[in-house]
Design a protein around this motif. Structure first.
Motif, short mmCIF file in Angstrom:
data_model
loop_
_atom_site.label_atom_id
_atom_site.label_comp_id
_atom_site.label_asym_id
_atom_site.label_seq_id
_atom_site.Cartn_x
_atom_site.Cartn_y
_atom_site.Cartn_z
N PHE A 91 -4.60 -20.90 -1.54
CA PHE A 91 -3.99 -20.10 -2.60
C PHE A 91 -3.32 -18.90 -1.95
CE2 PHE A 91 -4.99 -17.17 -6.47
CZ PHE A 91 -3.68 -17.29 -6.92
N ILE A 92 -2.00 -18.84 -2.03
CA ILE A 92 -1.23 -17.76 -1.42
C ILE A 92 -0.55 -16.96 -2.53
CG2 ILE A 92 0.64 -17.14 0.15
CD1 ILE A 92 -1.73 -18.40 1.55
N ARG A 93 -0.86 -15.65 -2.59
CA ARG A 93 -0.31 -14.76 -3.60
C ARG A 93 0.85 -13.94 -3.04
NH1 ARG A 93 -4.24 -12.86 -7.62
NH2 ARG A 93 -6.26 -13.89 -7.38
N GLU A 94 1.65 -13.38 -3.95
CA GLU A 94 2.69 -12.45 -3.53
C GLU A 94 2.05 -11.22 -2.87
OE1 GLU A 94 6.26 -9.64 -5.34
OE2 GLU A 94 4.85 -10.63 -6.69
N SER A 95 0.94 -10.74 -3.45
CA SER A 95 0.26 -9.54 -2.94
C SER A 95 -0.94 -9.93 -2.09
CB SER A 95 -0.19 -8.66 -4.11
OG SER A 95 -1.01 -9.41 -5.02
N GLN A 96 -0.74 -10.89 -1.19
CA GLN A 96 -1.83 -11.37 -0.34
C GLN A 96 -2.41 -10.23 0.49
OE1 GLN A 96 -2.53 -14.66 -0.67
NE2 GLN A 96 -4.31 -14.57 0.67
N LYS A 97 -3.74 -10.15 0.53
CA LYS A 97 -4.41 -9.07 1.28
C LYS A 97 -4.99 -9.60 2.60
CE LYS A 97 -3.80 -6.10 -2.08
NZ LYS A 97 -2.80 -5.02 -1.94
N TYR A 98 -4.93 -8.76 3.63
CA TYR A 98 -5.49 -9.08 4.93
C TYR A 98 -6.26 -7.85 5.43
CZ TYR A 98 -1.79 -12.61 4.63
OH TYR A 98 -0.98 -13.63 4.20
N PRO A 99 -7.21 -8.05 6.35
CA PRO A 99 -7.91 -6.89 6.93
C PRO A 99 -6.91 -5.90 7.53
CG PRO A 99 -9.04 -8.92 7.51
CD PRO A 99 -7.76 -9.33 6.84
N ASP A 100 -7.19 -4.61 7.38
CA ASP A 100 -6.25 -3.56 7.78
C ASP A 100 -5.79 -3.67 9.23
OD1 ASP A 100 -6.20 -2.47 5.28
OD2 ASP A 100 -7.63 -0.86 5.72
N ASP A 101 -6.70 -4.05 10.13
CA ASP A 101 -6.36 -4.05 11.55
C ASP A 101 -5.83 -5.40 12.04
OD1 ASP A 101 -7.04 -1.41 11.82
OD2 ASP A 101 -9.12 -1.84 12.33
N PHE A 102 -5.70 -6.37 11.13
CA PHE A 102 -5.22 -7.69 11.53
C PHE A 102 -3.76 -7.65 11.97
CE2 PHE A 102 -7.40 -11.87 10.21
CZ PHE A 102 -8.58 -11.47 10.77
N ARG A 105 2.57 -7.69 15.77
CA ARG A 105 2.61 -6.45 15.01
C ARG A 105 1.49 -6.44 13.98
NH1 ARG A 105 8.34 -5.17 12.57
NH2 ARG A 105 8.76 -5.30 14.81
N ARG A 106 0.89 -5.26 13.74
CA ARG A 106 -0.14 -5.16 12.71
C ARG A 106 0.46 -5.52 11.36
NH1 ARG A 106 -4.72 -2.87 14.63
NH2 ARG A 106 -4.54 -1.59 16.50
N ILE A 107 -0.31 -6.27 10.57
CA ILE A 107 0.20 -6.74 9.29
C ILE A 107 0.61 -5.58 8.39
CG2 ILE A 107 -0.55 -7.85 7.13
CD1 ILE A 107 -1.83 -10.02 8.78
#
Length: 305
Positions: free
Chosen positions: A82-93, A127-129
């Protein structure tokens, strides 16, 4: 031979405070088909996908993926992306770490496809996300959604951040990979005309209810706009279901649900009427607008005009 649906809902309903997000939704989506889930903002698309992917739960009714309720069902969830427009990832990823994590989770992950897409989107993977542009962030989600090759994949408009060229790359590569590795793909989109030719089946949701659930081929050419003298337009459309009306003085333009025969088209020409096809986007817009008109009291409709 009966085909077991990849996705099924029965009387699915969900309410947020005083908003009915889903209202008695009944659907069956077959395996290995490309579906379009279309509708206006707030129509219920994201709520439906969130329930189907186990990230939310319904107030009543049932939702199943391959015959199982996905909520807290690990064996089923591992088959879903499930991929959203506002997909979230860990800050340092960084982007390459997001892909590495996805490769560990999705058993059908294809690294060759991922690397090919990274190059096509010119994505800076080190690059950081949180430093990526909106378009680059969209590319990360699109790459994960495609390279996962999950049996059921939902795209909740993650490609909106891409520019027109990048979106076309996404559409072309998605069709190409789907042809070689079929799976059930659900595209949620506002860019209806852009995705229209990709879709095998169209589902339109409006105010939490399913208003269209039909094969794309059946919908193409299923509606026509009749334009000309108001009197002659009314004479011609008598008996056809009307989905939209426009009027300007003595002229009228009316969209009807109809597959006109050659003799009917000849009759229209004899009456001096112009016939034009209704695109999928126009059909969706006009179907939802006509539904709004039926739900709004007549006095308020006049006030809105």
């Amino acid at each position: 031979m009966t085909i077991t649906p990849a996705i099924a809902t029965r009387a699915l309903s969900k309410t947020y405070k005083d908003v009915r997000a889903l209202d008695n939704v009944n659907l069956e989506l077959l395996p290995n088909r490309m579906y379009g889930l279309l509708g206006r903002n707030g129509a219920g698309k994201t709520t439906l996908m969130s329930i189907l992917t186990g990230q939310n739960f319904a107030d009543s009714g049932e939702a199943e993926i391959f015959g199982h309720d996905p909520f807290e069902h690990d064996a089923t969830l591992s088959r879903i992306c499930f991929i959203r427009e506002s997909q979230k990832y860990p800050d340092d990823f960084r982007a390459h770490q997001a892909f590495k994590a996805a490769a560990l989770f999705f058993e059908n992950w294809n690294e060759e496809l991922a690397q090919d897409l990274i190059a096509a989107f010119n994505l800076p993977v080190k690059r950081r996300i949180k430093k990526l542009s909106r378009g680059q962030l969209s590319a990360v989600g699109v790459i994960i959604g495609m390279a996962s090759r999950a049996e059921v994949t939902f795209f909740d408009e993650p490609y909106l951040g891409l520019d027109a060229v990048a979106r076309q790359i996404f559409y072309d590569r998605l069709v190409e990979d789907f042809a070689e590795y079929p799976r059930t793909i659900v595209l949620s989109s506002h860019l209806i005309d852009e995705v229209a030719n990709l879709l095998e089946h169209v589902i339109v949701i409006d105010q939490g209810r399913i208003v269209v659930d039909d094969d794309a081929e059946e919908l193409r050419g299923s509606a026509v706009t009749v334009t000309g003298s108001a009197e002659r337009v009314e004479e011609f459309i008598n008996g056809y279901p009307v989905i939209h009306r426009d009027a300007l003085g003595s002229l009228a333009s009316v969209s009807i649900r109809a597959r006109l025969s050659s003799s009917e088209r000849e009759k229209a020409r004899a009456l001096g009427l112009e016939l034009s096809p209704v695109s999928l986007q126009q059909l969706v817009v006009r179907s939802t607008l006509s539904r709004v008109d039926t739900l709004v009291p007549a006095g308020e409709q006049e006030a809105r005009k």
